[in-house]
Design an enzyme around this catalytic site. Structure first.
Site, PDB file in Angstrom:
ATOM      1  N   ARG A  36      18.660  -2.647  -5.141  1.00 23.21           N
ATOM      2  CA  ARG A  36      18.238  -3.858  -4.417  1.00 23.21           C
ATOM      3  C   ARG A  36      18.118  -5.022  -5.388  1.00 23.21           C
ATOM      4  O   ARG A  36      17.444  -4.921  -6.410  1.00 23.21           O
ATOM      5  CB  ARG A  36      16.897  -3.616  -3.727  1.00 23.21           C
ATOM      6  CG  ARG A  36      16.250  -4.865  -3.142  1.00 23.21           C
ATOM      7  CD  ARG A  36      14.906  -4.530  -2.522  1.00 23.21           C
ATOM      8  NE  ARG A  36      14.188  -5.710  -2.057  1.00 23.21           N
ATOM      9  CZ  ARG A  36      13.112  -6.239  -2.635  1.00 23.21           C
ATOM     10  NH1 ARG A  36      12.611  -5.681  -3.739  1.00 23.21           N
ATOM     11  NH2 ARG A  36      12.522  -7.311  -2.136  1.00 23.21           N
ATOM     12  N   ARG A  77       5.411 -19.526  -1.258  1.00 19.27           N
ATOM     13  CA  ARG A  77       4.854 -19.143  -2.545  1.00 19.27           C
ATOM     14  C   ARG A  77       4.091 -20.320  -3.147  1.00 19.27           C
ATOM     15  O   ARG A  77       4.366 -21.489  -2.827  1.00 19.27           O
ATOM     16  CB  ARG A  77       5.970 -18.712  -3.509  1.00 19.27           C
ATOM     17  CG  ARG A  77       6.748 -17.487  -3.043  1.00 19.27           C
ATOM     18  CD  ARG A  77       7.825 -17.107  -4.046  1.00 19.27           C
ATOM     19  NE  ARG A  77       8.625 -15.988  -3.558  1.00 19.27           N
ATOM     20  CZ  ARG A  77       8.280 -14.715  -3.710  1.00 19.27           C
ATOM     21  NH1 ARG A  77       7.169 -14.401  -4.353  1.00 19.27           N
ATOM     22  NH2 ARG A  77       9.049 -13.755  -3.235  1.00 19.27           N
ATOM     23  N   LYS A 221      14.296  -6.894   7.837  1.00 22.99           N
ATOM     24  CA  LYS A 221      12.990  -6.612   7.233  1.00 22.99           C
ATOM     25  C   LYS A 221      11.900  -6.942   8.254  1.00 22.99           C
ATOM     26  O   LYS A 221      11.757  -8.089   8.679  1.00 22.99           O
ATOM     27  CB  LYS A 221      12.816  -7.438   5.959  1.00 22.99           C
ATOM     28  CG  LYS A 221      13.792  -7.043   4.852  1.00 22.99           C
ATOM     29  CD  LYS A 221      13.667  -7.957   3.652  1.00 22.99           C
ATOM     30  CE  LYS A 221      12.332  -7.827   2.959  1.00 22.99           C
ATOM     31  NZ  LYS A 221      12.248  -8.690   1.755  1.00 22.99           N
ATOM     32  N   THR A 279       7.167  -1.062  -0.035  1.00 22.45           N
ATOM     33  CA  THR A 279       5.973  -1.744  -0.534  1.00 22.45           C
ATOM     34  C   THR A 279       4.919  -0.784  -1.093  1.00 22.45           C
ATOM     35  O   THR A 279       4.375   0.049  -0.374  1.00 22.45           O
ATOM     36  CB  THR A 279       5.302  -2.637   0.527  1.00 22.45           C
ATOM     37  OG1 THR A 279       6.286  -3.426   1.187  1.00 22.45           O
ATOM     38  CG2 THR A 279       4.271  -3.554  -0.143  1.00 22.45           C
TER      39      THR A 279
END
Length: 479
Positions: A36, A77, A221, A279
């Protein structure tokens, strides 16, 4: 042809700790099936070199290794901090700003210009996957003034979540499509689309690729509440799904994530769509040579749930032990696979006793307590009542994990204290009842407000003290 030891696939995020050909070779030998590339970090030239090294190693080892480009999407972010880690103190004050400034203890830049328009007084803002929580006190111009509810250390470019708040950004932006164009030229196999909300987010990437003369595989996702609500249509459009539990655990109540994970995996299994569970699977191995027992159980449970693949993020991207982490997750997967059928069979206790009935290998108390539970489920009653001087009846009912509560009375204090351990069993004290007087028991439960009028309950009675059970009656009672 030599087959791998385990069938569960391993996705590894490639970063500074794993991008050399030497480490990539070890990762593949240990079981990496998917590499990934997180396009939220790094440069295009860096990703180009990673792709070429992955291809070269796969060719050398004669292995198939899928390369998945993970598109950043509208991930919010914070900006760059002058000094890090920045420690936010509980009950302290901090300003989040849409201005392009260097971050300090008083003012933290956010890479989302619409932040002041998106939040209002009382809203909660989560930083760093929810480990830091802020409450909005007021908004002024480009600044959002906050109070720190839960503090902690903060690094540059960590994520910011706004659960329940509309984000003024598309899941697939022009910048994401530019990444797709680059990755298509480099021969990437699949694309992960972040923060999917609808099937249209998936189709947008597929249409863009078709305009470039290529068809692509797209991994949706699932990390927003909207994606869970629209999961059926997303699942139909996507080629695979990733259960991205980091942001999901902020977007929905954290305690709901395990159940949602199991439901999404089941639905994907029904349609034959591959599932990646992601995760913090072995996040402690970012710094330590061994995982925690809880992490081992998490990986094993994902395999038992039916996931196709488990994903490593910082563990292999920046961790100290990328190769050892892949080896460990492979061992956990292998152990879970070996025991999967046995564990699933053990979980269905009612089926076990039904089979025992057919084979004539069942005790009377097993038949009676199973019948009580199945009657309760069929009638959707809220309570099974037991009158026992021992712990036998309520414990034997509890093992079937009924949906209703098991109210028990008649035991002494020690027995009742012990019964507090058993699933779904709630000891109650009833004054003035005598042995066998069902009506009197029901009347007191009605008086105490435990049960309601015109409500059905199941009555199971155990008359003998000690551990042996002599069930004299199972009754369905309408109050």
């Amino acid at each position: 042809m030599e087959l791998p030891a385990h069938k569960t696939k391993i996705v590894c995020t490639i970063g500074p700790a794993s991008r050399s050909e030497a480490v990539l070779e070890q990762l593949m030998l240990m079981g990496m099936n998917v590499a990934r590339l997180n396009f939220a970090h790094g440069t295009l030239e860096g990703h180009r070199q990673d792709i070429r090294r992955i291809r070269a190693v796969a060719e050398k080892l004669q292995r198939h290794c899928m390369i998945m480009s993970d598109l950043p999407g509208p991930k919010i972010r914070i900006g760059r901090l002058l000094e890090e880690p920045l420690l936010l103190e509980r009950e302290g004050k901090v300003v989040l700003t849409a201005k392009d400034v260097a971050g300090s203890a008083d003012r933290i830049p956010v890479e989302y210009k619409q932040l002041p328009a998106s939040v209002q007084q009382g809203d909660l803002i989560y930083l760093n996957d929810g480990f830091i929580q802020l409450e909005v006190e007021r908004v002024s111009g480009e600044d959002v003034f906050c109070r720190t509810i839960i503090g902690g250390p903060l690094l540059s470019h960590k994520g910011l979540n706004l659960p329940g708040v509309k984000i003024f950004a598309d899941a697939v932006s022009a910048a994401d499509l530019a990444f797709v164009d680059f990755a298509l030229q480099e021969g990437v196999d699949a694309f992960g689309v972040s923060f999917v909300e609808t099937a249209e987010d998936i189709l947008k990437v597929k249409r863009f690729a078709l305009e470039k003369g290529q068809s692509v595989y797209v991994v949706a996702k699932i990390e927003r509440a909207e994606a869970i609500d629209n999961f059926a249509e997303i699942l139909s459009a996507a080629d695979a799904i990733m259960i991205a539990r980091g942001d999901m655990g902020v977007q929905i109540p954290l305690q709901d994530v395990p159940a949602v994970q199991k439901k999404l995996i089941h639905q994907a299994n029904l349609l034959g769509r591959p599932v990646i569970t992601a995760t913090q699977m072995l996040v402690s191995m970012t710094e330590n040579i061994r995982p925690t027992r809880a992490e081992v159980s998490d990986v094993a449970n994902a395999v038992l749930d039916g996931t196709d693949a488990v994903m490593l993020s910082e563990e292999t991207a920046i961790g100290r032990y990328p190769v050892e982490t892949v080896a460990m997750i492979g061992k956990i997967a292998l152990s879970a696979e070996r025991e999967k059928q046995a564990i699933q069979a053990l979980a269905d206790l009612p089926a076990h006793f039904r089979n025992a009935v057919n084979e004539g290998k069942v005790d009377v108390e097993d038949v009676v307590t199973l019948n009580a539970v199945e009657s309760a489920d069929a009638l959707n009653v809220r309570f099974i009542l037991t009158r026992t001087q021992s712990r036998a009846a309520p414990c034997l009912i509890s093992r079937f994990r009924p949906n209703c509560w098991i109210l028990t009375h008649g035991g002494d204090k020690q027995t009742n204290n012990f019964l507090a351990l058993s699933y779904g069993v709630h000891p109650v004290s009833l004054d003035g009842t005598t042995d066998g007087l069902v009506d009197q028991t029901i009347r007191q439960l009605l008086t105490d407000g435990v049960i309601e009028k015109d409500q059905s309950v199941i009555w199971v009675e155990d008359e003998l003290p000690g551990d042996s059970l002599e069930t004299v009656s199972v009754k369905i009672i309408k109050t």
